[in-house]
Write a protein that holds these residues in place. Sequence first.
Motif, PDB file in Angstrom:
ATOM      1  N   LEU A 233       0.830  -1.215   0.000  1.00 61.02           N
ATOM      2  CA  LEU A 233       0.000   0.000   0.000  1.00 61.02           C
ATOM      3  C   LEU A 233       0.857   1.255   0.000  1.00 61.02           C
ATOM      4  CD1 LEU A 233      -2.813  -1.050   2.508  1.00 61.02           C
ATOM      5  CD2 LEU A 233      -2.967  -0.914   0.017  1.00 61.02           C
ATOM      6  N   ASP A 234       1.987   1.214   0.718  1.00 56.23           N
ATOM      7  CA  ASP A 234       2.892   2.371   0.734  1.00 56.23           C
ATOM      8  C   ASP A 234       3.467   2.644  -0.648  1.00 56.23           C
ATOM      9  OD1 ASP A 234       2.531   2.970   3.367  1.00 56.23           O
ATOM     10  OD2 ASP A 234       4.352   1.962   4.089  1.00 56.23           O
ATOM     11  N   ASP A 235       3.682   1.566  -1.414  1.00 53.89           N
ATOM     12  CA  ASP A 235       4.300   1.718  -2.741  1.00 53.89           C
ATOM     13  C   ASP A 235       3.295   2.086  -3.833  1.00 53.89           C
ATOM     14  OD1 ASP A 235       6.738   1.120  -1.665  1.00 53.89           O
ATOM     15  OD2 ASP A 235       6.712  -0.991  -2.234  1.00 53.89           O
TER      16      ASP A 235
ATOM     17  N   SER B 221      -1.956   9.649  -2.718  1.00 55.03           N
ATOM     18  CA  SER B 221      -1.249   8.534  -2.102  1.00 55.03           C
ATOM     19  C   SER B 221      -2.126   7.927  -1.028  1.00 55.03           C
ATOM     20  CB  SER B 221       0.073   9.030  -1.506  1.00 55.03           C
ATOM     21  OG  SER B 221       0.644   8.059  -0.665  1.00 55.03           O
ATOM     22  N   LEU B 222      -1.868   6.664  -0.692  1.00 48.35           N
ATOM     23  CA  LEU B 222      -2.585   6.001   0.390  1.00 48.35           C
ATOM     24  C   LEU B 222      -1.894   6.199   1.729  1.00 48.35           C
ATOM     25  CD1 LEU B 222      -3.491   2.659  -1.401  1.00 48.35           C
ATOM     26  CD2 LEU B 222      -5.053   4.481  -0.761  1.00 48.35           C
ATOM     27  N   LYS B 223      -0.758   6.837   1.725  1.00 50.12           N
ATOM     28  CA  LYS B 223      -0.041   7.070   2.977  1.00 50.12           C
ATOM     29  C   LYS B 223      -0.748   8.161   3.779  1.00 50.12           C
ATOM     30  CE  LYS B 223       4.499   5.964   1.010  1.00 50.12           C
ATOM     31  NZ  LYS B 223       5.846   6.496   0.726  1.00 50.12           N
TER      32      LYS B 223
ATOM     33  N   VAL C  63      -4.536  -8.869  -3.918  1.00 45.54           N
ATOM     34  CA  VAL C  63      -5.012  -8.491  -2.584  1.00 45.54           C
ATOM     35  C   VAL C  63      -4.702  -7.020  -2.330  1.00 45.54           C
ATOM     36  CG1 VAL C  63      -4.660  -8.813  -0.104  1.00 45.54           C
ATOM     37  CG2 VAL C  63      -4.870 -10.804  -1.597  1.00 45.54           C
ATOM     38  N   VAL C  64      -3.454  -6.634  -2.611  1.00 43.54           N
ATOM     39  CA  VAL C  64      -3.059  -5.232  -2.412  1.00 43.54           C
ATOM     40  C   VAL C  64      -3.874  -4.316  -3.320  1.00 43.54           C
ATOM     41  CG1 VAL C  64      -1.159  -3.584  -2.638  1.00 43.54           C
ATOM     42  CG2 VAL C  64      -0.745  -5.818  -1.622  1.00 43.54           C
ATOM     43  N   GLY C  65      -4.072  -4.719  -4.583  1.00 40.92           N
ATOM     44  CA  GLY C  65      -4.848  -3.911  -5.515  1.00 40.92           C
ATOM     45  C   GLY C  65      -6.286  -3.729  -5.062  1.00 40.92           C
TER      46      GLY C  65
END
Length: 800
Positions: A30-32, A52-54, A247-249
């Motif tokens: 998620l950070d990337d 960004s998701l951060k 999963v990350v997507g």
Amino acid sequence: MAQAVHPKYRAFLVHAQADEVLARTIERGLDDIRVPWALVGRETAHGAVPKSLKPIYRFAAEPTPVAPGEVSPVIPSDPPAGPKPADAAPDSPPAAEPAAATPATAPTLTLVVPPAEDATAATPPVAPAPVVPPEPPALLAPAQPTLPDQTVAALVDSRFLVVLCSPAAAADEAVGDAVRRFKGLGRGDRVIAVLAGGAPEAPEADLCPPSLRFRIKVDGTVGDEREDTIAPLVIDARAGRTPRSEVVGRLAAALLALSFEDYSGPAARAVRRRRRLRGWLSAAAVLLLLAGGAVAAARFVLPHNAPLLGRMLAVGTGTTVGVVDAADRLGAPRPVIASIAEPAEALLRDLGAAGGDDPGLRLRRAAMLLAFEQRYEALGLADAARSRTAAAEALLDGLVFPGGMDVEVQREIVATHLDAAALRLAQGDADRALKSARGALAAAERLADADPASVERQRDLSRAATAVGDALLAQGASEDALKQFRAALGIRETLAALDPAGAPARRDLSVAYERFGDVLASRGSLDEALKGYRTALSLRLAAVDPGAGAGWQRGLSILYNKVGDVQLAQGASEDSIAAYRTGLALQLAVADRADAAARRAMSVSYERIGDVLKAKRAYDEALAAYRASLSIRERLAGGDPGAVRWQRDLPVSHERIGDVLMAKGAFDDALAAYRTTLASRERLAAAAPSPTALRDVSVAQSKIGDALAAKGQRADALASYRAALAISQRLAGLEPDNAKWQWEQTVLQWRLASAGDDPAERFRAVVTTLRDLAAKRKLSAEQAKWLPLAERELAKTQGR
């Protein structure tokens, strides 16, 4: 409890110690994530899509201690009784969305409109403050287990909760407590369950803590009524089910409040663009090596072959500009683009210098410099001194071909002069733009006189006449500009008659009508301006060429914006916002191919939409539009912190956001936005002092005064107004005939007087200034209403 206005964390990720590996993988993934540009700013149920998701907050629950010889606790099939509500009063809730309310007694310091107007009309409708219920007992920490205070604070300040569900998590009381607290905040619709362990055939419920399987009661404890589903979104990440990348997507899509289908397409295209970018950068490295070799060869092998040197310059310039454009479209950072362009440009300059003062090479070097300047302008990397443009103009001045020149060289001279004029106009230097445009016109007239039947030469002549008209209009000489535009229109109507179905002729004719609209709009002839723009629009739509690249959408969107500007000035707000949104849709359609200049144009479209919505008092929608504009501008400024062009846009967005927050009654948030505006403008004014920069600082100080006055902080408000007035008086002294600055000084004096700050002296100054402006006929009809009111206020202070 309400959701925080701007949650600090996009998501709170909670898991058992046994699921540490998967949790770290998800966190890194998620950070990337780089949110695709085409999605940034899109409105969703949870606000605009961020860049960004951060940041993500990850909490690993400590494993439940088990005494030697004991068996691990069994997952209960029914919910535990749960802790009893504590008797103590709940803690104060964190900052929630401010109610759109104004103080019971509005301070006189907030005067913005003429005192004669109805005060209630100047104040936006006030929504009743929502009744905030006491914080639910769910936020009160149970006896066991107790989450750390900073963890509870992060949980409250998170937009989503991601729970890794497994046999270990189901038995972990800390995981369950985090879920219970989050659902107790009324955010059960923002829980995402990721099945992280257990047998593939195991029921989902067996992997979840009780607080996920059962509803939370009013007292904050886990009830015995089962949830319809364990979470609004469940992602099965168990072995053999969903690949880790997917999963990350899927998590990324959910955290952006998008469907996986809406997210996956742009995300896949963004990945392909990044791969192409790496290829382009490799090609750029090879290009630089080849260019270096070419320079070496030119110095020793081709010192006297000017035509060949010219061709090498043309090829090198075109290739470098192509690589730079591709790198920008693929999202390369500005420093990376500069590292490609600057060495290549230096090598090409050395190559051009090897040919001496040959006229053909002078022309080619001028064209090269302008090509690089255009790219740097579009990317926001141009130097403040405009050294390339100035060097190109010096090369073009006095350019003489002793043995004459062929037609193509003459047409290239016209084109190069036009490029210089366009750059100067974009830079705000109308005088130099006019000089270059007239150079182009003189060369184009000679060509057209030699062969009046040539379509190409007539088109060049119309382009040169248009460029002269643009420069004259920028100088305020609308009548002279209109003459040039009429000349261009006459040529283009003739060319369009020769090729009625030709798209290029229609586009040229469309530009001519657009320029007529510009002149008419500058004169205030709104109805006639709108006719010109609509004629231009119909011609442009009939000449659409999607294969021509992203440029035609951008030009069409600008034309829609002009239509919207005129409609807004006419009071047709619904029509204007429809035009703005159409223009924005055209820009969004090619967002993945937009350079920095096009992205800035997109931010302007969002800003204009926000302006209309604010005027309609649709404050939430206006705020969303302004924030979308700010998001784009932050990305531009972040990619090139040294570019003043982007830095100037940021405080404009913050100021508009502050204006909406003031209208909503969120005075603290508005004050923060205005202070951000002031800090930015003070930095800009210190770096490049100018009357405009100083005025911007004055406006920011004045708005800070408004916010402080609304908060009841009279002394601080007066200090801000005095600081604004000091700048305004300085500017008015520099240009006594500048009615705008005189008027702004008067408004500040009135505000201070209304607040009881030496009212007799200040109202005397107001009356003096207004009488002077009225005598010079520099007051609008609305402004003129202030004079008798000011005289009345002055009489009151004198006891008359």
